[in-house]
Design a protein around this motif. Structure first.
Motif, PDB file in Angstrom:
ATOM      1  N   VAL A 138      11.668  17.527 -10.877  1.00 13.24           N
ATOM      2  CA  VAL A 138      11.727  17.904 -12.294  1.00 13.24           C
ATOM      3  C   VAL A 138      11.986  16.677 -13.165  1.00 13.24           C
ATOM      4  N   ARG A 139      12.852  15.792 -12.724  1.00 16.46           N
ATOM      5  CA  ARG A 139      13.144  14.570 -13.479  1.00 16.46           C
ATOM      6  C   ARG A 139      11.865  13.734 -13.649  1.00 16.46           C
ATOM      7  N   ARG A 140      11.075  13.615 -12.584  1.00 16.79           N
ATOM      8  CA  ARG A 140       9.825  12.845 -12.667  1.00 16.79           C
ATOM      9  C   ARG A 140       8.819  13.512 -13.612  1.00 16.79           C
ATOM     10  N   VAL A 141       8.723  14.834 -13.560  1.00 12.59           N
ATOM     11  CA  VAL A 141       7.792  15.550 -14.442  1.00 12.59           C
ATOM     12  C   VAL A 141       8.235  15.414 -15.898  1.00 12.59           C
ATOM     13  N   ARG A 142       9.529  15.517 -16.144  1.00 11.92           N
ATOM     14  CA  ARG A 142      10.037  15.337 -17.515  1.00 11.92           C
ATOM     15  C   ARG A 142       9.641  13.961 -18.065  1.00 11.92           C
ATOM     16  N   ARG A 143       9.786  12.919 -17.224  1.00  4.51           N
ATOM     17  CA  ARG A 143       9.411  11.574 -17.655  1.00  4.51           C
ATOM     18  C   ARG A 143       7.931  11.498 -18.002  1.00  4.51           C
ATOM     19  N   LYS A 144       7.109  12.150 -17.213  1.00  6.42           N
ATOM     20  CA  LYS A 144       5.671  12.130 -17.464  1.00  6.42           C
ATOM     21  C   LYS A 144       5.332  12.908 -18.736  1.00  6.42           C
ATOM     22  N   LEU A 145       5.986  14.029 -18.961  1.00  5.66           N
ATOM     23  CA  LEU A 145       5.783  14.769 -20.212  1.00  5.66           C
ATOM     24  C   LEU A 145       6.193  13.904 -21.406  1.00  5.66           C
ATOM     25  N   ALA A 146       7.306  13.194 -21.276  1.00  8.08           N
ATOM     26  CA  ALA A 146       7.784  12.330 -22.353  1.00  8.08           C
ATOM     27  C   ALA A 146       6.818  11.171 -22.592  1.00  8.08           C
ATOM     28  N   ARG A 147       6.274  10.585 -21.515  1.00  6.03           N
ATOM     29  CA  ARG A 147       5.320   9.485 -21.659  1.00  6.03           C
ATOM     30  C   ARG A 147       4.079   9.904 -22.445  1.00  6.03           C
ATOM     31  N   LEU A 148       3.724  11.198 -22.311  1.00  5.64           N
ATOM     32  CA  LEU A 148       2.564  11.718 -23.036  1.00  5.64           C
ATOM     33  C   LEU A 148       2.927  12.198 -24.441  1.00  5.64           C
ATOM     34  N   ASP A 149       4.210  12.107 -24.820  1.00 11.92           N
ATOM     35  CA  ASP A 149       4.705  12.613 -26.105  1.00 11.92           C
ATOM     36  C   ASP A 149       4.426  14.100 -26.269  1.00 11.92           C
ATOM     37  N   SER A 150       4.561  14.837 -25.189  1.00  8.94           N
ATOM     38  CA  SER A 150       4.330  16.282 -25.208  1.00  8.94           C
ATOM     39  C   SER A 150       5.416  16.989 -26.017  1.00  8.94           C
ATOM     40  N   THR A 151       5.055  18.132 -26.580  1.00  8.47           N
ATOM     41  CA  THR A 151       6.045  18.942 -27.307  1.00  8.47           C
ATOM     42  C   THR A 151       6.707  19.957 -26.394  1.00  8.47           C
ATOM     43  N   ALA A 152       6.526  19.804 -25.109  1.00  5.41           N
ATOM     44  CA  ALA A 152       7.166  20.697 -24.136  1.00  5.41           C
ATOM     45  C   ALA A 152       7.974  19.868 -23.157  1.00  5.41           C
TER      46      ALA A 152
END
Length: 167
Positions: A138-152
């Motif tokens: 989950v920590r790795r997925v959160r980082r990837k979502l943040a790298r994409l500037d996702s709103t989720a």
């Protein structure tokens, strides 16, 4: 048994939905095949070992300040064939575990996935221990979502599990 041909059954075991789809494509020419996500499902189908059915535990009602989503953000998608997370016009590669965890959460936005249920769906076995394996993914997925500037992002429901939520 003269003149009688024996039917064959091919059983494939693949833990993720994407792997099961790929296996189905590969086995498409077989006379009969069964694709399951774990050995227990195969045993249950064949009547070998008579294991009790694996039923995910019910998701407890959880009250948090984060409003649940009824659907994933419109620009967020998971491409299972390529194992890629897509946000708007950007893409980022996912590992198998990242893909499978994210797919669970995206397919049921706002729903709390308990540690046990995620472990059963992604790893194919019951959750044991402190859950550091789930937290790491989950920590790795959160980082990837943040790298994409996702709103989720993935919201932790303390002591229960995770769900996909808006930022």
């Amino acid at each position: 048994m003269h003149g009688v041909s024996a039917a064959s059954l091919v059983i494939g075991i693949a833990s993720s939905p994407a792997e099961r789809r790929q296996l189905a494509r590969l086995l498409g020419g077989s006379d009969a095949f069964l694709i399951v996500s774990n050995v227990e499902q195969a045993r249950e189908f064949l009547g070998v070992g008579e294991l009790p059915p694996v039923v995910p535990p019910p998701v407890p009602a959880v009250h948090t300040e984060v409003p649940p989503l009824s659907q994933p953000p419109p620009d967020l998608s998971v491409d299972s064939d390529r194992r890629v997370l897509r946000w708007r016009d950007q893409e980022i590669d996912l590992t198998r575990l990242e893909h499978d965890v994210l797919l669970c959460l995206v397919d049921a936005p706002g729903q709390v996935w308990t540690y046990e249920r995620l472990h059963l769906e992604v790893w194919g076995n019951r959750h044991l221990g402190r859950g550091s394996d789930i937290h790491s993914v989950v920590r790795r997925v959160r980082r990837k979502l943040a790298r994409l500037d996702s709103t989720a992002t993935i919201h932790a429901v303390r002591g229960v599990g995770f769900r996909l939520t808006p930022i």
